[in-house]
Motif scaffolding. Structure first.
Motif, PDB file in Angstrom:
ATOM      1  N   ASP A 145       1.149   7.792  -7.025  1.00 52.01           N
ATOM      2  CA  ASP A 145       0.259   7.686  -5.874  1.00 52.01           C
ATOM      3  C   ASP A 145       0.854   6.875  -4.733  1.00 52.01           C
ATOM      4  O   ASP A 145       1.182   7.401  -3.668  1.00 52.01           O
ATOM      5  CB  ASP A 145      -1.067   7.078  -6.312  1.00 52.01           C
ATOM      6  CG  ASP A 145      -2.120   7.151  -5.213  1.00 52.01           C
ATOM      7  OD1 ASP A 145      -1.904   7.903  -4.241  1.00 52.01           O
ATOM      8  OD2 ASP A 145      -3.141   6.448  -5.324  1.00 52.01           O
ATOM      9  N   ARG A 146       1.033   5.546  -4.933  1.00 52.13           N
ATOM     10  CA  ARG A 146       1.381   4.673  -3.806  1.00 52.13           C
ATOM     11  C   ARG A 146       2.480   3.677  -4.162  1.00 52.13           C
ATOM     12  O   ARG A 146       2.481   3.100  -5.251  1.00 52.13           O
ATOM     13  CB  ARG A 146       0.137   3.897  -3.349  1.00 52.13           C
ATOM     14  CG  ARG A 146      -0.960   4.780  -2.774  1.00 52.13           C
ATOM     15  CD  ARG A 146      -2.227   3.998  -2.492  1.00 52.13           C
ATOM     16  NE  ARG A 146      -2.900   3.577  -3.718  1.00 52.13           N
ATOM     17  CZ  ARG A 146      -4.067   2.951  -3.742  1.00 52.13           C
ATOM     18  NH1 ARG A 146      -4.680   2.661  -2.613  1.00 52.13           N
ATOM     19  NH2 ARG A 146      -4.619   2.606  -4.887  1.00 52.13           N
ATOM     20  N   LEU A 148       4.562   0.328  -2.302  1.00 51.57           N
ATOM     21  CA  LEU A 148       4.689  -0.617  -1.199  1.00 51.57           C
ATOM     22  C   LEU A 148       6.096  -1.225  -1.234  1.00 51.57           C
ATOM     23  O   LEU A 148       6.516  -1.773  -2.255  1.00 51.57           O
ATOM     24  CB  LEU A 148       3.644  -1.729  -1.317  1.00 51.57           C
ATOM     25  CG  LEU A 148       3.715  -2.834  -0.252  1.00 51.57           C
ATOM     26  CD1 LEU A 148       3.433  -2.276   1.147  1.00 51.57           C
ATOM     27  CD2 LEU A 148       2.742  -3.962  -0.576  1.00 51.57           C
ATOM     28  N   TYR A 189      -0.941  -0.305  -6.506  1.00 53.94           N
ATOM     29  CA  TYR A 189       0.333   0.016  -5.863  1.00 53.94           C
ATOM     30  C   TYR A 189       1.506  -0.311  -6.785  1.00 53.94           C
ATOM     31  O   TYR A 189       1.482  -1.309  -7.524  1.00 53.94           O
ATOM     32  CB  TYR A 189       0.522  -0.824  -4.596  1.00 53.94           C
ATOM     33  CG  TYR A 189      -0.241  -0.354  -3.390  1.00 53.94           C
ATOM     34  CD1 TYR A 189       0.406   0.235  -2.323  1.00 53.94           C
ATOM     35  CD2 TYR A 189      -1.613  -0.533  -3.323  1.00 53.94           C
ATOM     36  CE1 TYR A 189      -0.293   0.657  -1.205  1.00 53.94           C
ATOM     37  CE2 TYR A 189      -2.328  -0.118  -2.213  1.00 53.94           C
ATOM     38  CZ  TYR A 189      -1.653   0.487  -1.158  1.00 53.94           C
ATOM     39  OH  TYR A 189      -2.365   0.896  -0.060  1.00 53.94           O
ATOM     40  N   ALA A 286       5.997   8.358  -5.938  1.00 48.43           N
ATOM     41  CA  ALA A 286       4.797   8.135  -5.110  1.00 48.43           C
ATOM     42  C   ALA A 286       4.697   9.153  -3.972  1.00 48.43           C
ATOM     43  O   ALA A 286       5.674   9.437  -3.276  1.00 48.43           O
ATOM     44  CB  ALA A 286       4.824   6.726  -4.546  1.00 48.43           C
ATOM     45  N   ASN A 288       2.704   8.603  -1.417  1.00 50.04           N
ATOM     46  CA  ASN A 288       2.530   7.808  -0.196  1.00 50.04           C
ATOM     47  C   ASN A 288       3.367   6.531  -0.302  1.00 50.04           C
ATOM     48  O   ASN A 288       3.176   5.731  -1.226  1.00 50.04           O
ATOM     49  CB  ASN A 288       1.059   7.431  -0.006  1.00 50.04           C
ATOM     50  CG  ASN A 288       0.165   8.650   0.096  1.00 50.04           C
ATOM     51  OD1 ASN A 288       0.327   9.474   0.993  1.00 50.04           O
ATOM     52  ND2 ASN A 288      -0.769   8.781  -0.839  1.00 50.04           N
ATOM     53  N   PHE A 290       4.499   3.055   1.683  1.00 53.50           N
ATOM     54  CA  PHE A 290       4.124   2.142   2.751  1.00 53.50           C
ATOM     55  C   PHE A 290       5.193   1.048   2.855  1.00 53.50           C
ATOM     56  O   PHE A 290       5.691   0.563   1.836  1.00 53.50           O
ATOM     57  CB  PHE A 290       2.764   1.508   2.472  1.00 53.50           C
ATOM     58  CG  PHE A 290       1.670   2.519   2.260  1.00 53.50           C
ATOM     59  CD1 PHE A 290       0.919   2.978   3.331  1.00 53.50           C
ATOM     60  CD2 PHE A 290       1.400   3.014   0.987  1.00 53.50           C
ATOM     61  CE1 PHE A 290      -0.089   3.912   3.132  1.00 53.50           C
ATOM     62  CE2 PHE A 290       0.401   3.951   0.787  1.00 53.50           C
ATOM     63  CZ  PHE A 290      -0.350   4.405   1.862  1.00 53.50           C
ATOM     64  N   CYS A 317       4.233   7.103   4.991  1.00 55.89           N
ATOM     65  CA  CYS A 317       3.000   7.448   5.706  1.00 55.89           C
ATOM     66  C   CYS A 317       2.512   6.328   6.618  1.00 55.89           C
ATOM     67  O   CYS A 317       1.661   6.560   7.476  1.00 55.89           O
ATOM     68  CB  CYS A 317       1.907   7.846   4.725  1.00 55.89           C
ATOM     69  SG  CYS A 317       1.450   6.561   3.564  1.00 55.89           S
ATOM     70  N   HIS A 351      -5.663   2.018   7.754  1.00 56.13           N
ATOM     71  CA  HIS A 351      -5.221   3.025   6.806  1.00 56.13           C
ATOM     72  C   HIS A 351      -5.930   2.801   5.473  1.00 56.13           C
ATOM     73  O   HIS A 351      -5.846   1.740   4.880  1.00 56.13           O
ATOM     74  CB  HIS A 351      -3.700   2.959   6.608  1.00 56.13           C
ATOM     75  CG  HIS A 351      -3.141   4.233   6.063  1.00 56.13           C
ATOM     76  ND1 HIS A 351      -3.387   4.658   4.778  1.00 56.13           N
ATOM     77  CD2 HIS A 351      -2.360   5.187   6.639  1.00 56.13           C
ATOM     78  CE1 HIS A 351      -2.771   5.803   4.577  1.00 56.13           C
ATOM     79  NE2 HIS A 351      -2.141   6.153   5.680  1.00 56.13           N
ATOM     80  N   SER A 353      -5.390   3.623   2.481  1.00 56.10           N
ATOM     81  CA  SER A 353      -4.634   3.430   1.249  1.00 56.10           C
ATOM     82  C   SER A 353      -4.035   2.042   1.116  1.00 56.10           C
ATOM     83  O   SER A 353      -3.617   1.647   0.033  1.00 56.10           O
ATOM     84  CB  SER A 353      -3.497   4.472   1.176  1.00 56.10           C
ATOM     85  OG  SER A 353      -4.023   5.775   1.142  1.00 56.10           O
ATOM     86  N   LEU A 354      -3.960   1.280   2.216  1.00 51.73           N
ATOM     87  CA  LEU A 354      -3.371  -0.058   2.159  1.00 51.73           C
ATOM     88  C   LEU A 354      -4.415  -1.099   1.792  1.00 51.73           C
ATOM     89  O   LEU A 354      -5.577  -0.995   2.199  1.00 51.73           O
ATOM     90  CB  LEU A 354      -2.747  -0.425   3.503  1.00 51.73           C
ATOM     91  CG  LEU A 354      -1.319   0.070   3.736  1.00 51.73           C
ATOM     92  CD1 LEU A 354      -0.901  -0.241   5.163  1.00 51.73           C
ATOM     93  CD2 LEU A 354      -0.341  -0.585   2.777  1.00 51.73           C
TER      94      LEU A 354
END
Length: 366
Positions: A145-146, A148, A189, A286, A288, A290, A317, A351, A353-354
């Motif tokens: 998914d995410r 960082l 994350y 991931a 997305n 960031f 993104c 955003h 998602s953050l």
């Protein structure tokens, strides 16, 4: 009579000047005699203490309290830079020694509190070559998914730090990346922490042998040299000793001479960021990605875009640039990069998602 008076005045002037010259010579001789009897090494030891400092926070008698503030364990006071008056160089060296301990302390917190692990770079490094590392969460490559990614600024800071000065003088939350990492992990994350300032291995240079041509010549045998020539040589030697004296007084303990051996493909922040992208971020699962890029980290990210524009656009993104020093004109970023940056360089709060908490800590240069 007038001529005789003028001669008397002139004679008096000449005698007076000769007496003054003799007095100056006697003073110089007395000063030389005094300096010859001074133990310069002992004088320097009293003037500047040895540049040896504690190796742990406990030995420094400092600790972080429950609010993450660095305090003296006996007095409860904050860190004092001017620990010894009129010894700026010694105080600076002491501060740097504490900073190295802080770096190791942050590494421990990343590993023990955030459960991050080190990944050695280059990935194919031999046993003997210089190496660096980054920190990654266990799911950094597998989280679907995410992800960082944190990129710090330039200087003495290492992985997990934004600003050493803030850690020492304010608190751990304002100067380190720990609050970002902890909240990001809590919200699902994966995390990668770059280490862009670890670019070389520092090694001490071996003592160089003095070439024969530069060694002090042996005194010549034979007839004694003329007194006038000997006096000129003594004056030159005295001038050299005087310069050495003032240099040693100004800097009594010379820093050891070192050389830097660059780390392959990680010899600059820009190289490091590109290398981590190619070998780790681009391989992450991931959907997305960031990025938070602070100060010089923003410049490194723009350079990454110039080198890998299509890949970055396809994977990233959102990017937050905090006090970034990038310059899209100097770095020759194209129009397409400028337009993309304007689109994705958003405040994290906007955003979904953050983690909302990240926006509390960021001061974006939008």
């Amino acid at each position: 009579m007038l001529v005789r008076a003028e001669w008397c005045i002139f004679f008096f002037f000449v005698v007076n000047m000769a007496q003054m010259a003799q007095e100056d010579k006697e003073k110089t001789t007395a000063l030389k005699d005094l300096l010859s009897r001074i133990d310069l090494d002992e004088l320097m030891k009293k003037d500047e203490p040895p540049l040896t400092f504690p190796k742990t926070l406990e030995e420094f008698e400092y600790a972080f309290n429950e609010r993450g503030q660095l305090r003296h364990t006996k007095t409860g006071e904050a860190f004092i830079f001017n620990y010894r008056e009129d010894l700026h160089r010694w105080n600076q060296k002491r501060y740097e020694a504490l900073g190295e301990i802080i770096t190791q302390y942050v590494y421990e917190r990343l590993e023990e509190e955030c459960n991050l692990t080190r990944e050695i770079l280059p990935v194919d490094a031999s046993e003997d070559e210089p190496k660096t590392f980054i920190y990654m969460s266990e799911d950094a490559l597998s989280n679907p998914d995410r992800l960082l990614v944190l990129i710090q600024g330039s200087g003495v800071v290492r992985a997990g730090q934004w600003a050493r000065r803030l850690i020492i003088n304010d608190d751990m939350d304002s100067g380190s990346q720990l609050p970002f990492i902890k909240r990001a992990i809590e919200e699902g994350y994966a995390v990668m922490v770059l280490n862009p300032n670890e670019n070389f291995l520092e090694v001490e240079k071996p003592a160089a042998a003095v070439p024969v041509s530069q060694q002090e010549p042996s005194p010549p045998e034979g007839p004694e040299e003329p007194a006038e020539k000997r006096e000129r040589k003594e004056e030159r030697e005295g001038g050299r000793k005087k310069r050495d004296f003032y240099e040693k007084y100004r800097n009594p303990q010379k820093d050891r001479e070192t050389e830097h051996i660059p780390i392959r493909e990680n010899s600059s922040p820009e190289e490091h960021t590109l290398y981590v992208w190619d070998n780790f971020v681009s391989r992450a699962a991931a959907r997305n990605i960031f990025i938070i890029a602070h100060s010089y980290g923003g410049l490194s990210f723009v350079e990454l875009m110039i080198q890998r524009e299509a890949e970055v656009k396809n994977r990233v993104c959102a990017v937050a640039m905090t006090d970034s020093v990038h310059n899209v004109w100097h770095q020759e970023a194209g129009k397409s990069i400028l337009e993309w940056l304007q689109e994705v360089r958003l405040c994290p709060l906007l955003h979904p998602s953050l983690p909302p908490s990240l926006s509390f800590h960021l001061s974006l240069s939008l």
